[in-house]
Design an enzyme around this catalytic site. Sequence first.
Site, PDB file in Angstrom:
ATOM      1  N   ALA A  95       0.941  -1.389  -0.217  1.00 44.37           N
ATOM      2  CA  ALA A  95      -0.034   0.024   0.353  1.00 44.37           C
ATOM      3  C   ALA A  95       1.109   1.659  -0.119  1.00 44.37           C
ATOM      4  O   ALA A  95       0.612   2.518  -0.586  1.00 44.37           O
ATOM      5  CB  ALA A  95      -0.843   0.350   1.561  1.00 44.37           C
ATOM      6  N   ALA A  96       2.127   1.239   0.673  1.00 47.46           N
ATOM      7  CA  ALA A  96       2.924   2.473   0.590  1.00 47.46           C
ATOM      8  C   ALA A  96       2.784   3.081  -0.639  1.00 47.46           C
ATOM      9  O   ALA A  96       3.928   2.461  -1.636  1.00 47.46           O
ATOM     10  CB  ALA A  96       3.545   2.489   1.115  1.00 47.46           C
ATOM     11  N   PRO A  97       2.553   4.275  -1.391  1.00 47.25           N
ATOM     12  CA  PRO A  97       3.060   5.944   0.140  1.00 47.25           C
ATOM     13  C   PRO A  97       1.640   5.934   0.321  1.00 47.25           C
ATOM     14  O   PRO A  97       1.054   6.358   0.788  1.00 47.25           O
ATOM     15  CB  PRO A  97       4.006   6.708  -0.981  1.00 47.25           C
ATOM     16  CG  PRO A  97       3.341   6.216  -2.108  1.00 47.25           C
ATOM     17  CD  PRO A  97       4.272   4.918  -2.228  1.00 47.25           C
ATOM     18  N   GLY A  98       0.102   5.024  -0.617  1.00 43.60           N
ATOM     19  CA  GLY A  98      -1.092   5.255  -0.218  1.00 43.60           C
ATOM     20  C   GLY A  98      -1.731   6.011  -1.476  1.00 43.60           C
ATOM     21  O   GLY A  98      -2.573   6.360  -0.982  1.00 43.60           O
ATOM     22  N   GLY A  99      -1.963   6.153  -2.188  1.00 44.20           N
ATOM     23  CA  GLY A  99      -2.135   6.670  -3.798  1.00 44.20           C
ATOM     24  C   GLY A  99      -3.420   5.786  -4.439  1.00 44.20           C
ATOM     25  O   GLY A  99      -4.457   5.951  -4.177  1.00 44.20           O
ATOM     26  N   GLU A 118       1.627  -2.728   4.988  1.00 42.81           N
ATOM     27  CA  GLU A 118       2.638  -2.315   3.978  1.00 42.81           C
ATOM     28  C   GLU A 118       3.950  -2.887   4.922  1.00 42.81           C
ATOM     29  O   GLU A 118       3.916  -3.225   5.663  1.00 42.81           O
ATOM     30  CB  GLU A 118       3.174  -0.514   3.559  1.00 42.81           C
ATOM     31  CG  GLU A 118       4.634  -0.691   3.208  1.00 42.81           C
ATOM     32  CD  GLU A 118       5.159  -0.780   1.855  1.00 42.81           C
ATOM     33  OE1 GLU A 118       4.023  -1.061   0.975  1.00 42.81           O
ATOM     34  OE2 GLU A 118       5.758  -1.698   2.302  1.00 42.81           O
ATOM     35  N   ARG A 123       8.191   2.297   5.197  1.00 44.32           N
ATOM     36  CA  ARG A 123       7.408   3.238   4.414  1.00 44.32           C
ATOM     37  C   ARG A 123       6.444   3.184   4.350  1.00 44.32           C
ATOM     38  O   ARG A 123       5.179   4.328   4.089  1.00 44.32           O
ATOM     39  CB  ARG A 123       7.758   2.840   2.951  1.00 44.32           C
ATOM     40  CG  ARG A 123       8.781   2.327   2.357  1.00 44.32           C
ATOM     41  CD  ARG A 123       8.705   1.512   0.850  1.00 44.32           C
ATOM     42  NE  ARG A 123       7.950   1.545  -0.109  1.00 44.32           N
ATOM     43  CZ  ARG A 123       7.771   2.663  -1.050  1.00 44.32           C
ATOM     44  NH1 ARG A 123       8.873   2.941  -1.368  1.00 44.32           N
ATOM     45  NH2 ARG A 123       6.411   2.672  -1.853  1.00 44.32           N
ATOM     46  N   CYS A 215       3.823  -1.428 -12.257  1.00 43.68           N
ATOM     47  CA  CYS A 215       3.895  -0.276 -13.511  1.00 43.68           C
ATOM     48  C   CYS A 215       5.656  -0.499 -13.947  1.00 43.68           C
ATOM     49  O   CYS A 215       6.256   0.289 -14.279  1.00 43.68           O
ATOM     50  CB  CYS A 215       4.944   1.131 -12.637  1.00 43.68           C
ATOM     51  SG  CYS A 215       5.616   1.523 -11.046  1.00 43.68           S
TER      52      CYS A 215
HETATM   53  N1  SAM Z   1       0.007   0.877  -3.872  1.00 49.51           N
HETATM   54  C1  SAM Z   1       1.219   2.198  -3.349  1.00 49.51           C
HETATM   55  C2  SAM Z   1       0.856   3.619  -4.184  1.00 49.51           C
HETATM   56  O1  SAM Z   1      -0.085   3.463  -4.625  1.00 49.51           O
HETATM   57  O2  SAM Z   1       1.339   4.341  -3.718  1.00 49.51           O
HETATM   58  C3  SAM Z   1       3.278   2.106  -4.079  1.00 49.51           C
HETATM   59  C4  SAM Z   1       2.548   0.232  -3.699  1.00 49.51           C
HETATM   60  S1  SAM Z   1       4.543   0.565  -4.779  1.00 49.51           S
HETATM   61  C5  SAM Z   1       4.711   0.121  -6.338  1.00 49.51           C
HETATM   62  C6  SAM Z   1       4.697  -1.905  -3.677  1.00 49.51           C
HETATM   63  C7  SAM Z   1       5.145  -1.932  -2.546  1.00 49.51           C
HETATM   64  O3  SAM Z   1       5.351  -3.117  -1.730  1.00 49.51           O
HETATM   65  C8  SAM Z   1       6.182  -1.381  -1.563  1.00 49.51           C
HETATM   66  O4  SAM Z   1       5.299  -0.318  -1.014  1.00 49.51           O
HETATM   67  C9  SAM Z   1       7.117  -2.126  -1.179  1.00 49.51           C
HETATM   68  O5  SAM Z   1       7.800  -1.689   0.179  1.00 49.51           O
HETATM   69  C10 SAM Z   1       6.302  -3.371  -1.348  1.00 49.51           C
HETATM   70  N2  SAM Z   1       6.668  -4.816  -1.607  1.00 49.51           N
HETATM   71  C11 SAM Z   1       8.002  -4.793  -0.981  1.00 49.51           C
HETATM   72  N3  SAM Z   1       8.267  -5.717  -1.133  1.00 49.51           N
HETATM   73  C12 SAM Z   1       6.527  -6.636  -0.780  1.00 49.51           C
HETATM   74  C13 SAM Z   1       7.083  -8.397  -0.330  1.00 49.51           C
HETATM   75  N4  SAM Z   1       7.823  -8.692  -0.393  1.00 49.51           N
HETATM   76  N5  SAM Z   1       5.111  -7.972  -0.283  1.00 49.51           N
HETATM   77  C14 SAM Z   1       4.642  -6.785  -0.040  1.00 49.51           C
HETATM   78  N6  SAM Z   1       5.208  -5.482  -0.517  1.00 49.51           N
HETATM   79  C15 SAM Z   1       6.439  -5.907  -0.466  1.00 49.51           C
END
Ligand code: SAM
Length: 289
Positions: A95-99, A118, A123, A215
């Site tokens: 979820a981070a940063p929460g968009g 998260e 984060r 992305c």
């Molecule tokens: N959904 C967020 C938004 O819209 O702001 C962006 C999420 S970002 C693409 C992916 C997230 O997955 C990161 O915050 C990262 O820390 C987390 N992440 C990394 N490894 C992970 C894992 N093994 N399991 C779950 N989450 C993970």
Amino acid sequence: MAELGPEEGRALCEALEGPAPTSVRLHPQRPCRWSGAEAIPWSPAGRYLTERPSFTLDPAFHAGAYYVQEASSQFLAHVLAGEEVAGKRILDLCAAPGGKTTLYASLAGSDGLVVANEVNRQRAAVLADNVRKWGLGNVAVTVNEPAQIAVLEGWFDIVAVDAPCSGEGMFRKTPEARDEWSENNVKICAVRQAEILREAWKTLRPGGLLLYSTCTFNFTENEGVLRDFSVWAAGETEPAERIAVDPAWGVVCGAEGDFQTFRFYPHKVEGEGFFAAAVRKRAAGGERR
Ligand code: SAM
């Protein structure tokens, strides 16, 4: 690039060298000076800005009157447009940063609940700040591994996996993403994405909707992951109701098994690179291995 062919590949590369559009998503209840700006066609609360102001100097930004979110990723609002979201339980697993959390919170309303998880504690703190700023009071922030969340078996109506990825879609907005990219990293990401998706699936109730997004453009982290997942989920998936897309938007629509897929290329849409997919969990169970 091979997936696009030379001409389109060149157009994509040119777009990646150009300026990135700036966009925001408006808070559902707070006034905002950009409510009259150009709308993002697939996101009712989305607005394109004609310039990139210094958001951190804007009191309305700190008051949560809007969230700075790039346009393509707001497409999940459109994916959910035909779904009854108000009052539902939604898991935002990465979820981070929460968009996307703040988007789901807006759609879930006061009777709904968003669990925004998260795994990275630092984060998660940023996520919690953004959730607090959005202020709808219907979000619980958790810091867990996906496998820990999976004990909530069948608990959620909608489960969203916005997976960590190789970030090809961010090559324009975040130039460091280019330096971090490698073929090996794509493979590592795909393995991680598959693991996360399986845990996510366990938490979805029969009849519920799974959203998968990245992305990045490549097949391996998108259709490839969904293909392997579909084999694993054997018979538990079914197509969601058809999500109509206006051809004028430039979104490339496709399918992978029961998943409807949507790809955003910066040379075709006014937004960054993005991939989204949706599938429903069958009401009656399949034969998951
Ligand atoms: N959904 C967020 C938004 O819209 O702001 C962006 C999420 S970002 C693409 C992916 C997230 O997955 C990161 O915050 C990262 O820390 C987390 N992440 C990394 N490894 C992970 C894992 N093994 N399991 C779950 N989450 C993970």
